[in-house]
Write an enzyme that holds these catalytic residues in place. Structure first.
Site, PDB file in Angstrom:
ATOM      1  N   ALA A 151      40.298  11.175  -4.911  1.00 34.46           N
ATOM      2  CA  ALA A 151      41.145  11.273  -3.718  1.00 34.46           C
ATOM      3  C   ALA A 151      40.855  12.502  -2.869  1.00 34.46           C
ATOM      4  O   ALA A 151      41.694  12.938  -2.088  1.00 34.46           O
ATOM      5  CB  ALA A 151      42.630  11.224  -4.089  1.00 34.46           C
ATOM      6  N   SER A 236      35.925   5.341  -5.593  1.00 42.47           N
ATOM      7  CA  SER A 236      37.108   5.918  -4.966  1.00 42.47           C
ATOM      8  C   SER A 236      36.683   6.883  -3.857  1.00 42.47           C
ATOM      9  O   SER A 236      35.972   6.498  -2.940  1.00 42.47           O
ATOM     10  CB  SER A 236      37.981   6.593  -6.027  1.00 42.47           C
ATOM     11  OG  SER A 236      39.234   6.963  -5.502  1.00 42.47           O
ATOM     12  N   ALA A 237      37.093   8.168  -3.936  1.00 38.69           N
ATOM     13  CA  ALA A 237      36.642   9.121  -2.921  1.00 38.69           C
ATOM     14  C   ALA A 237      35.127   9.260  -2.936  1.00 38.69           C
ATOM     15  O   ALA A 237      34.519   9.611  -1.919  1.00 38.69           O
ATOM     16  CB  ALA A 237      37.290  10.487  -3.156  1.00 38.69           C
ATOM     17  N   GLU A 373      43.944  -2.593  -6.804  1.00 37.90           N
ATOM     18  CA  GLU A 373      43.695  -1.179  -6.516  1.00 37.90           C
ATOM     19  C   GLU A 373      44.981  -0.383  -6.299  1.00 37.90           C
ATOM     20  O   GLU A 373      45.054   0.794  -6.633  1.00 37.90           O
ATOM     21  CB  GLU A 373      42.821  -1.052  -5.258  1.00 37.90           C
ATOM     22  CG  GLU A 373      41.433  -1.637  -5.364  1.00 37.90           C
ATOM     23  CD  GLU A 373      40.452  -0.744  -6.092  1.00 37.90           C
ATOM     24  OE1 GLU A 373      40.882   0.309  -6.603  1.00 37.90           O
ATOM     25  OE2 GLU A 373      39.265  -1.096  -6.146  1.00 37.90           O
ATOM     26  N   HIS A 482      42.976   0.508 -10.096  1.00 38.96           N
ATOM     27  CA  HIS A 482      42.002   1.429  -9.510  1.00 38.96           C
ATOM     28  C   HIS A 482      41.368   2.296 -10.591  1.00 38.96           C
ATOM     29  O   HIS A 482      42.063   2.927 -11.382  1.00 38.96           O
ATOM     30  CB  HIS A 482      42.708   2.311  -8.481  1.00 38.96           C
ATOM     31  CG  HIS A 482      41.803   3.263  -7.761  1.00 38.96           C
ATOM     32  ND1 HIS A 482      40.778   2.847  -6.950  1.00 38.96           N
ATOM     33  CD2 HIS A 482      41.777   4.628  -7.726  1.00 38.96           C
ATOM     34  CE1 HIS A 482      40.156   3.903  -6.445  1.00 38.96           C
ATOM     35  NE2 HIS A 482      40.740   4.991  -6.904  1.00 38.96           N
TER      36      HIS A 482
END
Length: 563
Positions: A151, A236-237, A373, A482
């Site tokens: 994130a 993700s990020a 997710e 997720h």
């Protein structure tokens, strides 16, 4: 006099010691030493930039000016500065009772981070190289470069050892070199606002990644890798980072006249149309960070930055951890405040616009998501138990969205339990009356809509897409949540492991996920057929990417729903 047997034993011992010490020769004949781990040579903790400390704090990374001579590359470096996952993820663990809900083998590195503190340091710009044992310069093996998620507020390359990828590539007869890169997160890597923009130091974390890729271009041949066959991938990020590296400098991915990468994979993330680096979100995050760091936010931008650079790492760490449960300990506001932003430099325009106008690196790619997710993020709105509550929460998150835009979201994502996430579970898994609804909204807003924007915009490159449903009806409340694929990618070779390892290794070698995998043929995505691979626990199928068209399309087009 030394006997012949003792002499031979000594020779065998020396040979054994040497076998445990793979080496690589870098610039100016500088020799670094790694570790032999079974069939894999590992080189951990290699600096690729000067430490971003003191006056370099928050700034773009500078080339490494030290020497590699004698480097013992045997241990991972510290993670970059980040939030304390122990506090935030432990609360999340308590809310969802993850310890009982998620089987041990599926918890993975993100869950593990909740069980203790993480070693962190501002001096963190290091990378790691994994290769088949005995690989030599000139072997020109394809290179897989991993960018971790978190994130944009935490994460570490140490959580993702590359051994499993290298071992599987050897088994397939398609050997690869695996590289993982540290990059700065949170305010250390993505500080925004007027001051940092005026200074020209925006998106430092993206520049860290690019500096790491430049190091790969300059040095990976010395490890037996091929700088002309580099694949970037992340989750993700990390996938969002990949999505932004594709549009960096309007799609110019060259360095010294050569492409930095030649293919890409995006797992559970993609470009988001963030507002620019001087907008309300990053400016607010900047001011809050400065305030909690003890700096006078009424001072000039230059003075605030001077103050922030004069504070200790611990003071800034405490400031970054100033958020409370309402903000999911910083995940939500920092995700919106600290992340890749258009800055007129590395990101010259809105991400969606860059893709739609053709300003992206023309390389083949794979993009896909887990089916559910949003479930791991939905506890942020756990107290929202009625439609008015959800509306108020949406207004808090999307403070630039009009009432009509919020109403449209509520209509497209009704409270009907059978339409919420975990999807396809009827009335089950309703942690609260609105939990499945919020989870569905977050899934499609943050993950499915960026994926479809990319697929719809990039018609001139080969592309493949997938959805993973491997935990369907196996994990209550969370479904195929997720990051749930990561343990099977990096730790436990079970269930869908082969789908990620073998397809991805084939893609790194051939720019086609189907060569020598012994798996179901994965058809390319086309506008007409919308072909999509469904990754299940023990088998795969091909399906059509035609779910939730109206809801996801709304998120693709209403850009006011993003921070």
């Amino acid at each position: 006099m030394v006997s012949k047997s003792l002499f031979l034993a000594a020779v065998v011992n020396v040979v054994g010691v040497l076998a445990q010490a793979p080496t690589a020769v870098l610039k100016d004949n500088e020799v670094i030493t790694g570790v032999l781990e079974g069939t894999v040579d590992t080189f951990k903790g290699i600096p690729f930039a000067d430490p971003p400390v003191a006056d370099l704090r928050f700034k773009h990374p500078q080339p490494f000016t030290g020497t590699y001579q004698g480097l013992q590359a045997k241990d991972f470096s510290s993670a970059c500065m980040q939030i304390d996952p122990y506090n935030s993820l432990t609360i999340l663990d308590n809310v969802l009772n993850l310890g009982k809900v998620i089987p041990e083998k599926f918890r993975g590195p993100l869950y593990d981070m909740a069980k203790g503190t993480v070693s962190m340091n501002e001096d963190c710009l290091y990378l790691n190289v994994f290769r088949p044992a005995g690989t030599k310069p000139g072997d020109k093996l394809p290179v897989m470069v991993w960018i971790y998620g978190g994130a944009f507020i935490y994460g570490s390359s140490a959580a993702y050892p590359g051994n499993i990828y290298v071992k599987e590539s050897i088994t397939m007869g398609q050997p690869v070199v695996f590289v993982s890169i540290n990059y700065r997160t949170g305010p250390f890597g993505f500080l925004g606002g007027d001051g940092i923009t005026a200074e020209g130091s925006t998106n430092a974390g993206l520049h860290d990644q690019r500096k790491g890729l430049e190091w790969v271009s300059d040095n990976i041949a010395n490890f037996g890798g091929d700088p002309d066959k580099v694949m970037i991938f992340g989750e993700s990020a990390g996938a969002m980072s990949v999505g932004h590296q594709l549009i960096a400098y309007g799609g110019d991915n060259t360095y010294n006249g050569k492409a930095l990468f030649h293919s890409a994979i995006l797992q559970s993330g993609g470009p988001l149309p963030y507002y620019n680096s001087t907008s309300v979100g990053p400016e607010s995050a900047y001011n809050r960070f400065a305030k909690y760091a003890g700096c006078d936010t009424s001072a000039s931008d230059v003075e605030i930055l001077q103050c922030l650079r004069s504070q200790s790492s611990q003071v800034l760490h405490d400031a970054q951890n100033s958020y409370d449960l309402k903000d999911l300990f910083g995940l939500l506001p920092e995700f919106l405040g600290f992340g890749p932003r258009p800055d007129g430099d590395i990101i010259p325009d809105s991400a969606f616009e860059l893709y739609r106008s053709g300003r992206y690196a023309k390389v083949p790619y794979i993009t896909g998501n887990q089916e559910d997710e949003g479930t791991i993020l939905a506890p942020v709105a756990l107290n929202a138990t009625t439609t008015p509550h959800v509306k108020k929460w949406l207004q808090y998150i999307f403070n630039k969205a009009s009432d009509s835009a919020i109403e449209t979201v509520l209509q497209l994502y009704p409270q009907t339990l059978s339409e919420g996430s975990p999807f396809r579970t009827g009335i089950l898994n309703a942690l609260t009356p609105q939990f499945k609804r919020v989870a569905a909204i977050l899934c499609d807003l943050l993950f499915q809509s960026p994926r479809r924007v990319m697929l719809n915009a990039t018609k001139d490159v080969n592309r493949w897409t997938y959805i993973s449903t491997h935990l369907h009806n196996l994990v209550p409340y969370l479904g195929t949540f997720h990051s749930s694929e990561l343990p099977t990618q990096f730790y436990a070779k079970i269930g869908p492991s082969d789908s990620y390892l073998r397809y991805f290794i084939s893609f790194a070698n051939h720019h086609d996920p189907n060569v020598g995998t012994n798996l179901l043929t994965w058809n390319k995505y086309t506008d007409e057929g919308k072909e999509m691979l469904e990754i299940q626990m023990f088998e795969n199928t091909m399906r059509t990417d035609d779910f939730r068209i109206d809801g996801i399309s709304n998120f693709e087009n209403d850009l006011n729903l993003y921070g």
